[in-house]
Design an enzyme around this catalytic site. Structure first.
Site, PDB file in Angstrom:
ATOM      1  N   HIS A  26      -8.318   3.018   3.569  1.00 16.77           N
ATOM      2  CA  HIS A  26      -8.447   3.685   4.880  1.00 16.77           C
ATOM      3  C   HIS A  26      -9.893   3.658   5.399  1.00 16.77           C
ATOM      4  O   HIS A  26     -10.128   3.796   6.588  1.00 16.77           O
ATOM      5  CB  HIS A  26      -8.068   5.167   4.770  1.00 16.77           C
ATOM      6  CG  HIS A  26      -6.610   5.440   4.674  1.00 16.77           C
ATOM      7  ND1 HIS A  26      -5.835   4.995   3.653  1.00 16.77           N
ATOM      8  CD2 HIS A  26      -5.788   6.153   5.487  1.00 16.77           C
ATOM      9  CE1 HIS A  26      -4.590   5.418   3.828  1.00 16.77           C
ATOM     10  NE2 HIS A  26      -4.533   6.114   4.937  1.00 16.77           N
ATOM     11  N   GLU A  42      -5.843   9.054   9.051  1.00 16.45           N
ATOM     12  CA  GLU A  42      -4.469   8.804   9.492  1.00 16.45           C
ATOM     13  C   GLU A  42      -4.107   9.605  10.728  1.00 16.45           C
ATOM     14  O   GLU A  42      -3.317   9.174  11.557  1.00 16.45           O
ATOM     15  CB  GLU A  42      -3.503   9.166   8.368  1.00 16.45           C
ATOM     16  CG  GLU A  42      -2.682   7.989   7.943  1.00 16.45           C
ATOM     17  CD  GLU A  42      -2.138   8.186   6.559  1.00 16.45           C
ATOM     18  OE1 GLU A  42      -1.371   9.126   6.355  1.00 16.45           O
ATOM     19  OE2 GLU A  42      -2.514   7.404   5.672  1.00 16.45           O
ATOM     20  N   ASP A  88       0.867  -1.179   0.000  1.00 18.05           N
ATOM     21  CA  ASP A  88       0.000   0.000   0.000  1.00 18.05           C
ATOM     22  C   ASP A  88       0.903   1.228   0.000  1.00 18.05           C
ATOM     23  O   ASP A  88       2.110   1.123   0.248  1.00 18.05           O
ATOM     24  CB  ASP A  88      -0.884  -0.019   1.270  1.00 18.05           C
ATOM     25  CG  ASP A  88      -1.747   1.226   1.411  1.00 18.05           C
ATOM     26  OD1 ASP A  88      -2.356   1.645   0.424  1.00 18.05           O
ATOM     27  OD2 ASP A  88      -1.797   1.792   2.526  1.00 18.05           O
ATOM     28  N   SER A  89       0.302   2.382  -0.217  1.00 17.92           N
ATOM     29  CA  SER A  89       1.067   3.630  -0.147  1.00 17.92           C
ATOM     30  C   SER A  89       1.582   3.888   1.271  1.00 17.92           C
ATOM     31  O   SER A  89       2.530   4.633   1.458  1.00 17.92           O
ATOM     32  CB  SER A  89       0.170   4.792  -0.565  1.00 17.92           C
ATOM     33  OG  SER A  89      -0.977   4.826   0.264  1.00 17.92           O
ATOM     34  N   CYS A 147     -11.251   2.994  -0.878  1.00 17.61           N
ATOM     35  CA  CYS A 147      -9.943   3.378  -0.328  1.00 17.61           C
ATOM     36  C   CYS A 147      -9.720   2.520   0.905  1.00 17.61           C
ATOM     37  O   CYS A 147     -10.649   2.329   1.704  1.00 17.61           O
ATOM     38  CB  CYS A 147      -9.927   4.856   0.042  1.00 17.61           C
ATOM     39  SG  CYS A 147      -8.431   5.379   0.903  1.00 17.61           S
ATOM     40  N   CYS A 198      -4.173  -1.253  -2.158  1.00 17.72           N
ATOM     41  CA  CYS A 198      -4.365   0.194  -2.264  1.00 17.72           C
ATOM     42  C   CYS A 198      -5.175   0.436  -3.523  1.00 17.72           C
ATOM     43  O   CYS A 198      -4.801  -0.052  -4.602  1.00 17.72           O
ATOM     44  CB  CYS A 198      -2.985   0.856  -2.374  1.00 17.72           C
ATOM     45  SG  CYS A 198      -3.025   2.606  -2.742  1.00 17.72           S
ATOM     46  N   ASN A 199      -6.269   1.130  -3.394  1.00 19.30           N
ATOM     47  CA  ASN A 199      -7.109   1.369  -4.570  1.00 19.30           C
ATOM     48  C   ASN A 199      -6.389   2.234  -5.600  1.00 19.30           C
ATOM     49  O   ASN A 199      -6.506   2.003  -6.804  1.00 19.30           O
ATOM     50  CB  ASN A 199      -8.408   2.056  -4.153  1.00 19.30           C
ATOM     51  CG  ASN A 199      -9.403   1.088  -3.574  1.00 19.30           C
ATOM     52  OD1 ASN A 199     -10.249   0.570  -4.281  1.00 19.30           O
ATOM     53  ND2 ASN A 199      -9.299   0.808  -2.293  1.00 19.30           N
TER      54      ASN A 199
HETATM   55  N1  DGL Z   1      -4.556   3.547   0.557  1.00 17.33           N
HETATM   56  C1  DGL Z   1      -4.845   4.459  -0.518  1.00 17.33           C
HETATM   57  C2  DGL Z   1      -5.995   3.913  -1.368  1.00 17.33           C
HETATM   58  O1  DGL Z   1      -6.591   2.880  -1.074  1.00 17.33           O
HETATM   59  C3  DGL Z   1      -5.211   5.845  -0.059  1.00 17.33           C
HETATM   60  C4  DGL Z   1      -4.100   6.636   0.556  1.00 17.33           C
HETATM   61  C5  DGL Z   1      -3.231   7.373  -0.432  1.00 17.33           C
HETATM   62  O2  DGL Z   1      -3.691   8.335  -1.071  1.00 17.33           O
HETATM   63  O3  DGL Z   1      -2.072   6.988  -0.527  1.00 17.33           O
HETATM   64  O4  DGL Z   1      -6.318   4.514  -2.358  1.00 17.33           O
END
Ligand code: DGL
Length: 264
Positions: free
Chosen positions: A184, A150, A6-7, A182, A69-70
């Site tokens: 999160h 976050e 993930d990011s 997302c 991560c989407n």
């Molecule tokens: N985890 C990222 C997603 O699912 C969102 C956070 C980011 O922008 O890095 O898109």
């Protein structure tokens, strides 16, 4: 070994669901905290980071790599799949949700919230359209939500007000279900459900994705045996105490993060 990336640490919601669905699988998680957020980056940048991360996961002998991560699933899945080739199975967090929507929401209007990258890429629109199940998708970029979560801002007055403002957007009017696009967002699932008071079904991808990973490993006959003692490693490209403290929010318990610099 199952690799998950993930990011940052938001993908730990998916990693947590994977450890629940597959308690005997070893996992290595990579959070690209040095480059977060991905949601505001170009597809080219996300692709470059994703390929580097896959190198790390392949070095660790991952049999399956899950893009948790989407934004990265939208921007880099096709490229990563080609890059990894036959070395490992590659999965993303979008396809299992699209399949779920196709099964349960034919003929309906549904909503999607996610980062700018995810929404503007139109990947969900294209994949849902390809199902030919007469599903209308209404998407809204909600870029404030990931940083808000976050920072630990959920279940409070600020998060209520941000969520309410986004969900009141006229574009989302008339939806029967909402995809949380997302990784999160499972943290604000209850607040979103509360906003809709049961009139809209909230689709949380973490469990749907974990189940899809399990079924894929079963189909590939690659499940670890029931007596296997799993190893779990959590790597980040930039370590801070604050990231480590926040793991508790996303994984349910505080994790030890190991630093792994991507460009050294
Ligand atoms: N985890 C990222 C997603 O699912 C969102 C956070 C980011 O922008 O890095 O898109």
């Amino acid at each position: 070994m199952v690799g998950i990336f993930d990011s940052g640490i938001g993908g730990l919601t998916v990693a947590h669901a994977v450890t629940k669905a597959l308690p005997h699988e070893s996992i290595v998680y990579f959070g690209d905290t040095a480059h977060l957020p991905y949601g505001d980056k170009s597809a080219a940048a996300i692709q470059a980071y994703s390929v580097k991360i896959c190198d790390v996961l392949l070095q660790r002998q991952c049999k399956l790599i899950l893009i948790a991560c989407n934004s990265a699933s939208a921007a880099a899945y096709d490229l990563v799949k080609e890059y990894v080739g036959s070395k490992a199975r590659v999965m993303n967090v979008i396809d299992p949700v699209v399949a779920h929507v196709g099964q349960h929401f034919a003929g309906q209007t549904i909503g999607l919230i996610g980062t700018k990258q995810t929404v503007f890429s139109k990947v969900y629109d294209l994949k849902i359209k390809a199902l030919r199940r007469q599903i209308t998708l209404k998407s809204l970029a909600t870029p404030l939500l990931a940083p808000m979560i976050e920072e630990g801002f959920f279940d409070n007055t600020i998060s209520h007000s941000v969520i309410e403002t986004y969900l009141n957007d006229s574009h989302l009017r008339g939806i029967g279900a909402l995809i949380l696009g997302c990784t999160h967002y499972p943290l604000i699932k209850n607040e979103i459900a509360h906003f809709y008071k049961g009139s809209v079904q909230v689709i949380d991808s973490s469990e749907i994705v974990a189940d899809a990973v399990k079924r894929q490993l079963e189909a590939d006959k690659m499940l670890s045996p029931g007596n296997a003692k799993p190893a779990r490693h959590f790597l980040v490209s930039d370590f801070t105490q604050s990231f480590e403290a926040s793991t508790k929010i996303f994984f349910g318990k505080k994790l030890h993060l190991e630093q792994y610099r991507l460009w050294e």
